[in-house]
Design an enzyme around this catalytic site. Sequence first.
Site, short mmCIF file in Angstrom:
data_model
loop_
_atom_site.label_atom_id
_atom_site.label_comp_id
_atom_site.label_asym_id
_atom_site.label_seq_id
_atom_site.Cartn_x
_atom_site.Cartn_y
_atom_site.Cartn_z
CG ASP A 198 29.58 11.20 54.59
OD1 ASP A 198 29.07 10.27 55.23
OD2 ASP A 198 29.52 11.29 53.35
CG ASN A 222 27.93 6.36 57.44
OD1 ASN A 222 27.41 5.55 56.67
ND2 ASN A 222 27.47 7.57 57.61
N1 APR Z 1 37.20 19.80 54.23
C1 APR Z 1 38.27 19.19 54.82
N2 APR Z 1 38.20 18.58 56.02
C2 APR Z 1 37.01 18.62 56.67
C3 APR Z 1 35.86 19.24 56.13
C4 APR Z 1 36.00 19.85 54.86
N3 APR Z 1 34.96 20.46 54.25
N4 APR Z 1 34.83 19.08 57.02
C5 APR Z 1 35.34 18.42 58.08
N5 APR Z 1 36.64 18.14 57.88
C6 APR Z 1 37.58 17.45 58.76
C7 APR Z 1 37.25 17.39 60.22
O1 APR Z 1 37.62 18.61 60.86
C8 APR Z 1 38.12 16.21 60.66
O2 APR Z 1 39.45 16.66 60.93
O3 APR Z 1 37.61 16.09 58.36
C9 APR Z 1 38.15 15.31 59.42
C10 APR Z 1 37.32 14.04 59.53
O4 APR Z 1 36.21 14.30 60.38
P1 APR Z 1 34.75 13.66 60.09
O5 APR Z 1 34.18 14.28 58.89
O6 APR Z 1 34.01 13.76 61.38
O7 APR Z 1 35.07 12.12 59.73
P2 APR Z 1 35.34 10.87 60.68
O8 APR Z 1 36.02 11.27 61.96
O9 APR Z 1 36.02 9.87 59.80
O10 APR Z 1 33.88 10.36 61.08
C11 APR Z 1 33.12 9.75 60.08
O11 APR Z 1 31.26 11.17 60.48
O12 APR Z 1 30.28 12.53 58.94
C12 APR Z 1 30.18 11.31 59.56
O13 APR Z 1 29.11 9.92 57.92
C13 APR Z 1 30.33 10.17 58.58
O14 APR Z 1 29.65 8.56 60.20
C14 APR Z 1 30.76 9.09 59.52
C15 APR Z 1 31.67 9.81 60.50
#
Ligand code: APR
Length: 182
Positions: free
Chosen positions: A35, A25
């Site tokens: 993240d 973020n």
């Molecule tokens: N490895 C691979 N992919 C992952 C993992 C992992 N360990 N954990 C989660 N994912 C996938 C999720 O299933 C999703 O398909 O990563 C993709 C992105 O999801 P998010 O992590 O929720 O990212 P995003 O949608 O870009 O949202 C970003 O979420 O974590 C917070 O700080 C971050 O505020 C920001 C927001």
Amino acid sequence: MAAVIEIIQGDITTLAVDAIVNAANNTLLGGGGVDGAIHTAAGPALLGECGSLGGCETGDAKITGGYKLPARHVIHTVGPVWKDGKQGEPELLKLAYRRCFEVAHQHGLTSIAIPAVSAGIYGYPMREAAVIALSAAEAAREQFPELQRIIFVQYNAPAQQVYQEAAARLNPALLQDTRANI
Ligand code: APR
């Protein structure tokens, strides 16, 4: 030789590549989703370095060390929050992917693993997000011939399936290997 593009299912924090991409973020100070997983696996030193970067604009990307991760670096990018697809979200997501490849190029990296940016908490529809991600990878293969491996990592089988279908529609030759041969 243009980069091999792979679509695998797995946990991006386990991949021993030059860089893994973090879906962060704007504060770069951690969160949930990938993240949270990356910061947990990397350890507190990653947060320390992130704190010195002054945040990250949506659509931009910044690089840090990988610390306790098997990856050498983390490229933190911030994708758009999905609203209705008419508020510039596609353009910002394209920009985020383009910036990740530019940063990898600037640091001479040859292997990069990328999650589905914005397709989790930020609500971007997975199919549309996959087409943008794969199109950006196709462009990066041409622009940065030193790139050897572009690995799209999906956390679950349905997401991997969406990526594989999107790749097949975009360009069947795009997909070299979908096994997790890291
Ligand atoms: N490895 C691979 N992919 C992952 C993992 C992992 N360990 N954990 C989660 N994912 C996938 C999720 O299933 C999703 O398909 O990563 C993709 C992105 O999801 P998010 O992590 O929720 O990212 P995003 O949608 O870009 O949202 C970003 O979420 O974590 C917070 O700080 C971050 O505020 C920001 C927001």
